[in-house]
Structures are given as structure tokens and as C-alpha cells.
Design a protein around this motif. Sequence first.
Motif: not given
Length: 488
Positions: A318, A348, A362, A364, A400, A402-403, A424, A426, A428, A446-447
Motif C-alpha cells: 500500500h 498484492r 492506490q 491516498e 485497520n 494502524y487506524t 477505506n 481512519g 492513525f 487519512a484515506w
Amino acid sequence: MAEEAILGYLATSEEIPDSGQFASQHGFQHNDVVNVIKSLHGFRYIDAQDIKRESWVLTDEGKKYAADGSPEVQLFLAVPQEGSISKDELQKKLEPSVFKIGCSQAGKNKWVDMGKQVSRKVQHVEDKVKDLLIRIQKGEALGKDDINSLKARKLIVAQTWKGYSVKKGPNYAPTRKKVATDLTRENLQRGDWKELEFKEYNFNAKGPPAEAGHLHPLLKVKQQLKNIFLQLGFEEMPTNNFVESSFWNFDALFQPQQHPARDSHDTFFLEVPSTTRELPEEYVKLVKRVHESGGYGSRGYMYDWKREEANKNLLRTHTTAVSTRMLYALAKQPFTPKRYFSIDRVFRNESVDRTHLAEFHQIEGLVCDKGLTLGDLIGVLNDFFSRLGMSKLRFKPAYNPYTEPSMEIFSYHEGLKKWVEIGNSGMFRPEMLLPMGFPEDVRVIAWGLSLERPTMILYGVDNIRDLFGHKVDLSLMKRNPICRLGID
Ligand code: PHE
């Protein structure tokens, strides 16, 4: 060939009354004759007048009967000459439609007695329908009543036949003079340019389409997204490293070393070079500690954190790995609020299907400032996605490592008339931000989302392999619109 025949014929005869007859008499396809007539007419070698004729052609059903006989005759022949047959037995001998139509027509013609038992009423019948159909196939003209009855049974349909009658035109000559299209060096050397007749320029002709480069739909949508981020005051992060260490991809994000995503089933690990050369040692210590025993109000994961695991090189799974590096660098400076974004490739180890590839892009975004709340995240997401044409959003609690809190983002798809997951997001976790050295009141919202998803929706592509990868048809790039009005 057809051209010589037409011009030659007109040399001795006044008129070609019918291009259709002319074609069949001389063994040409009518289409070829028509093309030649149009061209000769254009240069006024001949004058052509349209002629139209109504003719009849067999429908598919008509063609079947012309070959196999009419249903009534098929039915009649299936009834024994002497005695009778039960209706059920008779039905088994014939196709369902032949049986149905045959019963009603043969009954109407008084050929058979229709009851539970079916028997013949006459000795012999003639298949008039079949004969008429064959005559039409041969192009013979039929009487009005016959035509009407075949038309009513949908065995024939009218067709307009178009052709021409042709006479000499003002520029008539028994052979067409070749006109030159180019003036060549040879023409000049020989001097024959003086006698040559040149084709006139056609300034209305369309030129061949100009060849040019074409942008891939992913690049177009990427650029639109970039513009949205820039309008909102975001800076682009450098994403030019596909290879990342597990440390930056996972550990610094407070993702435990036993996490299933770190399995080789989900992640591509590098064989050469298999490990990273350097990591910021002071920071590594703090990350190890937060995993093992927590701190900052957290209990940590309470396991033995292994440096060898963190050293392993991988293809980044990611772009949050990039965000993490950027936040780490930011935390080293006197605090300034920041808005960052990135759009780039991630990898992935997934099995490939209609909606998944082993590599994708991605998008971000993150905002780093003091005192941000979940309300700010929702506000930023609404702002961002409404510029993409998605103004109806819903959020669902998610997880997640991390979030916390984390939210999946759903948007109402007007075309599909349902809510679809689009990303997605959240805030951090302190376990991620505080070891970096951020002041305690700094929050990062972040998203992330894939670039392929909205591009597929916008361009109506339903198999990701048609959009990206080695199976992509290059004409996809040539044919798609240069720009679309609005992003949705
Ligand atoms: N990294 C997440 C993913 O790969 C996306 C994400 C980014 C989620 C930032 C939360 C915050 O799906």
C-alpha cells in the motif's frame, strides 16, 4: 469489367433499361454494376435514373416450407391412407409448430377429419403453398390473391429493389480516360504532362484520421484526481520506490509481525536483495518497544518483535508506506500542518479475477494537524468525493491495524442503484504517530482507494483485465473520449 460492359453496350444501344437484368445477363453481381454506374454517373459518362421495384422474398418460415412442404401437407401425409391415427400419435410425428399450423390449415381445407382420431377425407392433396413459395424464390410474379394469402401467413415479406436505367451522358466515351492523380518526375521528363488529364482536387474529401498519442483512461482519471487534491491544497508525496522494507510497509504502521497480510500469500517478498540495508536505528528501537510493550497509554501486542522480519524487502502493498515515511520526516521538523497525497502502484499476491489484479494503483490522502477529529475526516471525505461526483456517502466502522477509528467509505451509485464500497479511511493510531516524535495533540486523518475502481465505473469497463495488464486492447486508448464533462 462491368465498366467496360456498360460503356461498350451503350456504344451500340440507346439504353440499359434495367441494371438488374443487365447484371444477370452479363454475369455480374448487381452491387458491382451499381457501383460502376454511380462512378460513371459522377463523371457524366452516363446518365442514370433510379428505378424501384417491389418484390417479395420468403421469410425464414417460408423458406422452411419451400424446402420441406407446407405444414398442412406434412400433416396430411402423416395421417394413414386408410383408417385413422390418434391425435396424440400424430402430434408425436411432427414438429410442434408444424402440428399446430397443419391441424388448422388441413382442417380448413377439409382434407382431414379432426377429432380424437384423425383420418383423411380426400385421397390426394397438392402442396399449393410450397409451389407458390418456390415460384417466388425464382422471382416469378404471382396473382394478388396468392400474394395476400402468403403475406397473411407471414411466409413472404415485401422488399424494395433498387436499380438504375442508364443512358449515355454528356462526357460519354466507350472507355474511360485514365485521369492522373499525381504529377511525377517521369511525366515532366517525358513531357507527357501536356496531354495528361488530371483528376480534380476534392476539397470536401475527409483526410485520414491523424495518428497521435493517446492517454490511458487510468492516466486521465489520475490527472483529474491530482487536480482535485491540488485544488484542496494537498502536496504530492514521492512514490518512486516500488520496493520497500517490511519495516516501513508494516512495522512502522503498528502492524504486528504475525499479521496475516504479512504472509507471503498476500505479499510479494524480494529474493534479491532480500533485506534492506539501513533503517533509522533510534526510531526502530521505539517501534520495537511499542510493538512489544506499548507505551503512550497502549499495552502493545506483547510479543517478541524480530528485526529480521522488519528487514525483509517486499513490493509495497500500500502507499501508506510512503505516507509513513513522509510523516516520520515531518515529525523531525518543528510542527507544521500538512496535507499530502499520492497516486501510484501497489502490489498484492492475489489470485487474479474480474476485479482483482496482482498490481493496482492506490490513491491516498492524509491531513496532519493538531486537534483533528473524526468529524474532520468525514468533512474532508465529503469534500473530496463530492468533487468526484459522489456526494452521497456513508461510513461503516472497520478495522485497520494502524487506524482507530477506521471507516469503510460507501457511495450511492446512481447507475447501479446501490451503495458500493469505494475506499477505506481512519485516524492513525498514537502507537504509530508518537514513536515518530509528533507532539501528543497532533492527529492524522487519512484515506485510501484504488484508482481502478472509479475508472472502471467512469469508463464502463467491467473486467479489470480489459483496463490494465498485458491483455489490454490498445484500441481502448484510441477510442475513449479525450475528455468527459464532469468526472462521473
Ligand atoms: N492502506 C489502506 C489500504 O491499503 C488504505 C488506508 C489508507 C486506510 C489510509 C486508512 C488510512 O486499504
